[in-house]
Design a protein around this motif. Structure first.
Motif, PDB file in Angstrom:
ATOM      1  N   LEU A 100     -14.760  44.643   8.938  1.00 10.68           N
ATOM      2  CA  LEU A 100     -15.587  45.223   7.914  1.00 10.68           C
ATOM      3  C   LEU A 100     -16.241  46.517   8.095  1.00 10.68           C
ATOM      4  O   LEU A 100     -16.276  47.482   7.434  1.00 10.68           O
ATOM      5  N   PHE A 101     -16.470  46.701   9.523  1.00  8.03           N
ATOM      6  CA  PHE A 101     -17.288  47.754   9.718  1.00  8.03           C
ATOM      7  C   PHE A 101     -16.505  48.579  10.748  1.00  8.03           C
ATOM      8  O   PHE A 101     -15.807  48.083  11.875  1.00  8.03           O
ATOM      9  N   ASP A 102     -16.157  50.001  10.696  1.00  7.17           N
ATOM     10  CA  ASP A 102     -15.413  50.591  11.680  1.00  7.17           C
ATOM     11  C   ASP A 102     -16.083  50.889  13.196  1.00  7.17           C
ATOM     12  O   ASP A 102     -16.738  52.153  13.352  1.00  7.17           O
ATOM     13  N   TYR A 103     -16.016  49.642  13.851  1.00  6.43           N
ATOM     14  CA  TYR A 103     -16.744  49.945  15.190  1.00  6.43           C
ATOM     15  C   TYR A 103     -16.063  50.851  16.005  1.00  6.43           C
ATOM     16  O   TYR A 103     -17.015  51.732  16.720  1.00  6.43           O
ATOM     17  N   THR A 104     -14.851  50.829  16.213  1.00  8.95           N
ATOM     18  CA  THR A 104     -14.261  51.841  17.125  1.00  8.95           C
ATOM     19  C   THR A 104     -14.605  53.319  16.753  1.00  8.95           C
ATOM     20  O   THR A 104     -14.896  53.897  17.693  1.00  8.95           O
ATOM     21  N   GLY A 105     -14.297  53.569  15.518  1.00  7.83           N
ATOM     22  CA  GLY A 105     -14.659  54.976  15.059  1.00  7.83           C
ATOM     23  C   GLY A 105     -16.074  55.311  15.207  1.00  7.83           C
ATOM     24  O   GLY A 105     -16.195  56.279  15.917  1.00  7.83           O
ATOM     25  N   ALA A 106     -17.122  54.419  15.058  1.00 10.74           N
ATOM     26  CA  ALA A 106     -18.547  54.622  15.362  1.00 10.74           C
ATOM     27  C   ALA A 106     -18.827  54.691  16.927  1.00 10.74           C
ATOM     28  O   ALA A 106     -19.567  55.543  17.268  1.00 10.74           O
ATOM     29  N   ASP A 107     -18.239  53.850  17.556  1.00  9.33           N
ATOM     30  CA  ASP A 107     -18.487  53.709  19.079  1.00  9.33           C
ATOM     31  C   ASP A 107     -18.017  55.112  19.558  1.00  9.33           C
ATOM     32  O   ASP A 107     -18.735  55.869  20.347  1.00  9.33           O
ATOM     33  N   ALA A 137     -17.473  58.335  18.273  1.00  7.78           N
ATOM     34  CA  ALA A 137     -18.367  59.223  17.816  1.00  7.78           C
ATOM     35  C   ALA A 137     -19.737  59.253  18.350  1.00  7.78           C
ATOM     36  O   ALA A 137     -20.260  60.360  18.581  1.00  7.78           O
ATOM     37  N   GLY A 138     -20.233  58.152  18.320  1.00  6.07           N
ATOM     38  CA  GLY A 138     -21.703  57.889  18.991  1.00  6.07           C
ATOM     39  C   GLY A 138     -21.557  58.214  20.213  1.00  6.07           C
ATOM     40  O   GLY A 138     -22.606  58.660  20.694  1.00  6.07           O
ATOM     41  N   MET A 139     -20.645  57.695  21.083  1.00  2.00           N
ATOM     42  CA  MET A 139     -20.650  58.189  22.522  1.00  2.00           C
ATOM     43  C   MET A 139     -20.494  59.452  22.800  1.00  2.00           C
ATOM     44  O   MET A 139     -20.976  60.182  23.733  1.00  2.00           O
ATOM     45  N   ARG A 140     -19.742  60.028  21.905  1.00  2.00           N
ATOM     46  CA  ARG A 140     -19.293  61.472  22.051  1.00  2.00           C
ATOM     47  C   ARG A 140     -20.629  62.318  22.030  1.00  2.00           C
ATOM     48  O   ARG A 140     -20.913  63.126  22.864  1.00  2.00           O
ATOM     49  N   LEU A 141     -21.520  62.009  21.124  1.00  5.05           N
ATOM     50  CA  LEU A 141     -22.799  62.586  20.792  1.00  5.05           C
ATOM     51  C   LEU A 141     -23.752  62.426  21.881  1.00  5.05           C
ATOM     52  O   LEU A 141     -24.408  63.164  22.435  1.00  5.05           O
ATOM     53  N   LEU A 197     -20.896  65.291  30.372  1.00  5.86           N
ATOM     54  CA  LEU A 197     -19.402  65.433  30.149  1.00  5.86           C
ATOM     55  C   LEU A 197     -18.760  66.291  31.123  1.00  5.86           C
ATOM     56  O   LEU A 197     -17.579  66.306  31.435  1.00  5.86           O
ATOM     57  N   ALA A 198     -19.494  66.864  31.994  1.00  5.41           N
ATOM     58  CA  ALA A 198     -19.067  67.880  32.977  1.00  5.41           C
ATOM     59  C   ALA A 198     -18.391  67.108  33.964  1.00  5.41           C
ATOM     60  O   ALA A 198     -17.582  67.601  34.827  1.00  5.41           O
ATOM     61  N   GLY A 199     -18.814  65.744  34.333  1.00  8.39           N
ATOM     62  CA  GLY A 199     -18.123  65.054  35.230  1.00  8.39           C
ATOM     63  C   GLY A 199     -16.506  64.352  34.742  1.00  8.39           C
ATOM     64  O   GLY A 199     -16.211  63.652  35.655  1.00  8.39           O
ATOM     65  N   TYR A 200     -16.242  64.887  33.732  1.00 10.43           N
ATOM     66  CA  TYR A 200     -14.886  64.524  33.074  1.00 10.43           C
ATOM     67  C   TYR A 200     -13.791  65.499  32.846  1.00 10.43           C
ATOM     68  O   TYR A 200     -14.556  66.701  32.456  1.00 10.43           O
ATOM     69  N   GLU A 201     -12.661  65.437  32.931  1.00 13.76           N
ATOM     70  CA  GLU A 201     -11.925  66.389  32.515  1.00 13.76           C
ATOM     71  C   GLU A 201     -11.998  66.758  31.184  1.00 13.76           C
ATOM     72  O   GLU A 201     -11.731  67.866  30.361  1.00 13.76           O
ATOM     73  N   SER A 202     -12.208  65.888  30.123  1.00 14.28           N
ATOM     74  CA  SER A 202     -12.508  65.945  28.745  1.00 14.28           C
ATOM     75  C   SER A 202     -13.263  64.815  28.186  1.00 14.28           C
ATOM     76  O   SER A 202     -13.612  63.791  28.711  1.00 14.28           O
ATOM     77  N   VAL A 203     -13.545  65.169  27.161  1.00 15.31           N
ATOM     78  CA  VAL A 203     -14.499  64.185  26.201  1.00 15.31           C
ATOM     79  C   VAL A 203     -13.429  62.741  26.195  1.00 15.31           C
ATOM     80  O   VAL A 203     -14.157  61.820  26.162  1.00 15.31           O
ATOM     81  N   GLU A 204     -12.328  63.013  25.583  1.00 11.74           N
ATOM     82  CA  GLU A 204     -11.242  61.844  25.483  1.00 11.74           C
ATOM     83  C   GLU A 204     -11.370  60.905  26.866  1.00 11.74           C
ATOM     84  O   GLU A 204     -11.524  59.572  26.525  1.00 11.74           O
ATOM     85  N   GLN A 205     -11.465  61.637  27.930  1.00 12.55           N
ATOM     86  CA  GLN A 205     -11.171  60.846  29.122  1.00 12.55           C
ATOM     87  C   GLN A 205     -12.470  59.913  29.276  1.00 12.55           C
ATOM     88  O   GLN A 205     -12.403  58.948  29.812  1.00 12.55           O
ATOM     89  N   ILE A 222     -14.486  58.957  26.931  1.00  7.20           N
ATOM     90  CA  ILE A 222     -14.634  57.942  25.959  1.00  7.20           C
ATOM     91  C   ILE A 222     -13.692  56.806  26.164  1.00  7.20           C
ATOM     92  O   ILE A 222     -14.206  55.505  26.061  1.00  7.20           O
ATOM     93  N   VAL A 223     -12.636  56.869  26.816  1.00  9.21           N
ATOM     94  CA  VAL A 223     -11.941  55.866  27.343  1.00  9.21           C
ATOM     95  C   VAL A 223     -12.175  55.176  28.430  1.00  9.21           C
ATOM     96  O   VAL A 223     -12.226  53.823  28.318  1.00  9.21           O
ATOM     97  N   ARG A 224     -13.107  55.703  29.414  1.00  7.56           N
ATOM     98  CA  ARG A 224     -13.708  54.988  30.429  1.00  7.56           C
ATOM     99  C   ARG A 224     -14.705  54.141  29.941  1.00  7.56           C
ATOM    100  O   ARG A 224     -14.760  53.028  30.395  1.00  7.56           O
ATOM    101  N   TRP A 225     -15.521  54.591  28.989  1.00  7.32           N
ATOM    102  CA  TRP A 225     -16.634  54.008  28.235  1.00  7.32           C
ATOM    103  C   TRP A 225     -16.057  52.464  27.636  1.00  7.32           C
ATOM    104  O   TRP A 225     -16.349  51.561  27.736  1.00  7.32           O
ATOM    105  N   ARG A 226     -14.629  52.836  27.049  1.00  7.43           N
ATOM    106  CA  ARG A 226     -14.123  51.574  26.432  1.00  7.43           C
ATOM    107  C   ARG A 226     -13.543  50.569  27.307  1.00  7.43           C
ATOM    108  O   ARG A 226     -13.683  49.753  27.007  1.00  7.43           O
ATOM    109  N   GLU A 227     -13.022  51.037  28.385  1.00  5.90           N
ATOM    110  CA  GLU A 227     -12.445  50.252  29.498  1.00  5.90           C
ATOM    111  C   GLU A 227     -13.715  49.325  30.034  1.00  5.90           C
ATOM    112  O   GLU A 227     -13.610  48.181  30.237  1.00  5.90           O
ATOM    113  N   VAL A 228     -14.758  50.092  30.474  1.00 11.64           N
ATOM    114  CA  VAL A 228     -16.305  49.408  30.827  1.00 11.64           C
ATOM    115  C   VAL A 228     -16.518  48.363  29.961  1.00 11.64           C
ATOM    116  O   VAL A 228     -16.853  47.057  30.075  1.00 11.64           O
ATOM    117  N   THR A 229     -16.682  48.841  28.665  1.00 12.49           N
ATOM    118  CA  THR A 229     -17.068  47.950  27.601  1.00 12.49           C
ATOM    119  C   THR A 229     -16.226  46.694  27.304  1.00 12.49           C
ATOM    120  O   THR A 229     -16.707  45.489  27.216  1.00 12.49           O
TER     121      THR A 229
END
Length: 243
Positions: free
Chosen positions: A14-21, A23-27, A35-43, A45-52
């Motif tokens: 029902l709810f776009d959790y992945t999209g919100a997660d 976008a929210g984590m990016r902010l 963000l300075a500790g990563y090569e990119s924002v995407e990297q 976010i991928v790490r956050w998803r793996e941990v989650t």
């Protein structure tokens, strides 16, 4: 026996959790100066998803409670030994950003409207009542559901049959009178089917080509397919006409 009720998963159904997660984590990462500790924002976010995903699996297995999995997500992601209060505060700062980008998928309200008079509705989530109650109210759909059940309070999680049967019991209906709709092919799709419910797995992004889809699951690509399907015999195992 006809289907009298639909029980819904929430996140990524029902709810776009992945999209919100994302976008929210990016902010949040930008606001925290991380963000300075990563090569990119995407990297990052991928790490956050793996941990989650890893910590959520521990919660689903009953190894930790709901609040502790949140704290462990923060500790593992940051690589720091934080106190409970510090981890809670960090997570709440993330939640503040996450909530600003909450939204339903565009097919949700039209389908809830279409099924409002013909079927009863409930929610079964592997989250907590505190989280999903707040979310459903903020999204304006809380009153659409007779019952909202969550694993943290039930003490049993999908794909265990007991979770699905608890939803049926709350509605005072037999499993064969209930349809379940969720986005995970095993936790939602196969779990509901093996519990005796009519099971519909929504694969919005076409993760699986039709030929590669998990065997035996009734797959839909959009909730818009449901009103027509629910008027037919949709017992698990019946021939499917939709992908």
């Amino acid at each position: 026996m006809s289907i009298r009720a639909v029980v819904w998963d929430v996140d990524d159904t029902l709810f776009d959790y992945t999209g919100a997660d994302r976008a929210g984590m990016r902010l949040h990462l930008a606001a925290e100066g991380l963000l300075a500790g990563y090569e990119s924002v995407e990297q990052a976010i991928v790490r956050w998803r793996e941990v989650t995903d890893a910590q959520w699996a521990r919660f689903s297995a009953g190894e930790v409670d709901f609040q502790e999995q949140r704290r462990d997500r923060v500790r593992v992601f940051l690589g720091e030994e934080l106190t409970d209060a510090e981890a809670d505060a960090w997570f709440q700062r993330y939640v503040a950003h996450y909530e600003t980008v909450w939204e339903l998928f565009p097919d949700v309200l039209p389908v809830l409207d279409a099924l409002a008079l013909s079927h009863r509705h409930a929610v079964l989530s592997n989250s907590s009542i505190h989280v999903q109650d707040r979310k459903l109210r903020a999204l304006g759909v809380y009153d659409r559901f007779e019952v909202v059940l969550c694993a943290a309070e039930l003490g049993v999680s999908k794909p265990e049959a007991g979770a699905f049967h608890a939803a049926c019991e709350a509605l005072d209906l037999a499993p064969e009178q209930v349809a379940y709709v969720g986005d995970h092919p095993e936790i939602d799709g196969r779990g509901a089917a093996e519990a005796g419910l009519h099971s519909f797995w929504i694969d919005r992004d076409g993760v699986y080509a039709t030929s590669d889809a998990p065997v035996g699951l009734q797959r839909i690509a959009t909730l818009a397919e449901l009103p027509a399907i629910l008027g037919a015999d949709t017992r698990f195992g019946a021939p499917s006409t939709f992908g």
